[in-house]
Design an enzyme around this catalytic site. Structure first.
Site, short mmCIF file in Angstrom:
data_model
loop_
_atom_site.label_atom_id
_atom_site.label_comp_id
_atom_site.label_asym_id
_atom_site.label_seq_id
_atom_site.Cartn_x
_atom_site.Cartn_y
_atom_site.Cartn_z
N ASP A 117 -4.62 41.86 -59.63
CA ASP A 117 -5.08 43.07 -58.94
C ASP A 117 -4.37 44.32 -59.42
O ASP A 117 -3.84 45.11 -58.63
CB ASP A 117 -4.92 42.94 -57.42
N GLU A 161 -15.66 42.94 -54.02
CA GLU A 161 -14.29 43.32 -53.68
C GLU A 161 -13.76 44.32 -54.70
O GLU A 161 -14.44 44.66 -55.68
CB GLU A 161 -13.39 42.09 -53.62
#
Length: 333
Positions: free
Chosen positions: A20, A216
């Site tokens: 991420d 997401e």
């Protein structure tokens, strides 16, 4: 990883665990922040922190966030940082463990006077209608107003949408408070974004969903007067996982993902070479003109999600990453 030849780099640019990734550029230095889950860095902090002058050679700086009191054992995911009026604000989620656990995730904000921290948690950015809220992305529009994009669960199938994680946006009253005017940006409606079939969710009373989908990692980019909300879709363990986008004339929508029916268009797997590229951020190269996607992708043994970069191009068909690459590429200029 060092450049493989004079004037080139080869992905991954940081060959260690770094899920991420978010990159902040401040005063000529790039700072990369990565998810640590329920682990801690060697200095006892949360979120892996790196620095670089060129987006390729990265130096570890330890951890970024001081552990908040009362959050022992919690998972910490997807940090993003912005600088506003002399303060650095970090947005992230924390919650009770793996996806689908009986305790969900919520959004938090921490502050620091320096880009490298340490950051101290200062508040909760609650979304009462969602038990699972992750991947906070702050964005300042050209009129100076701030917004927070994020991913949250929707368990209904109204209007033909699939149950699963989708995208939403709210206005920030200030840097640590949401307006409470959440708007849906995009929900799953295409087969390729399925996360899991026949998925039982403890978070929702052990209800089983025939199909659970995932959108997401939202990232907003305003380009030629239009609002492009990039996101990652599908199961991050599968070859289907990649980056796509939806577009609107207004920051609050409505957004359209026309053209996204058959799979991720911006960044997607390359069979035999790159798996699971996604959860990205955008940053300008050292020349201030060339736009790069910073993303993670699995190593060959699928043990680590590693830090990668590739150029983004704005084509007549829409934004497209010139990757994912796995061979030598020109160094960012």
């Amino acid at each position: 990883m060092l450049p493989s030849g004079r004037g080139t780099y080869t992905n991954p640019v940081y060959a260690s665990q770094f899920p991420d990734p978010f990159v902040l550029q401040h005063q000529g230095v790039y700072y990369a922040f990565g998810t640590t889950g329920n682990s801690r860095t060697k200095d006892g902090r949360i979120f892996t922190l790196l620095s670089s002058k060129d987006l390729v050679h990265w130096q570890p700086l330890g951890g970024a966030l001081a552990p908040p009191k009362g959050a022992e054992g919690a998972e910490f995911w997807a940090p993003e940082v912005v600088h506003h009026n002399g303060t650095f604000y970090m947005y992230y989620s924390r919650g009770g463990g793996a996806i689908g656990a009986s305790v969900g995730h919520r959004l938090y904000v921490a502050t620091s006077t320096k880009p490298e921290g340490p950051y101290q948690e200062v508040g909760l950015l609650d979304v009462p209608e969602s038990k699972f809220t992750i991947d906070a992305h702050p964005f300042q529009d050209t009129d100076g107003k701030w917004y927070l994009f994020y991913a949250r669960d929707f368990i209904d199938s109204d209007n033909g949408y699939y149950p699963g994680t989708g995208l939403a946006v709210d206005r920030l009253v200030n840097m640590t408070k949401l307006a409470g005017e959440s708007r849906t940006v995009m929900r799953a409606k295409h087969a390729w974004t399925v996360f899991e079939t026949n998925r039982t969710m403890p978070l929702y009373g052990n209800k089983t969903f025939a199909q659970w989908h995932t959108l997401e990692g939202p990232f907003m980019r305003k380009h030629n007067g239009k609002y492009y909300c990039f996101y990652s879709g599908a199961n991050f363990l599968t070859p289907r996982y990649g980056v796509d986008y939806c577009v609107a004339d207004s920051i609050l929508g409505p957004y359209s993902d026309a053209g996204a029916e058959n799979g991720a268009r911006v960044l997607h797997a390359v069979a035999g070479h790159v798996r699971g590229p996604g959860h990205h951020s955008h940053v300008m190269g050292p020349d201030g003109k060339t736009e790069y996607l910073v993303y993670h992708a699995w190593d060959k043994n699928m043990k680590e999600r590693q830090l990668c970069i590739d150029k983004l191009a704005w084509t007549p068909q829409g934004p497209r990453c010139q990757g994912p690459t796995y061979t030598p590429q020109p160094m960012p200029s």
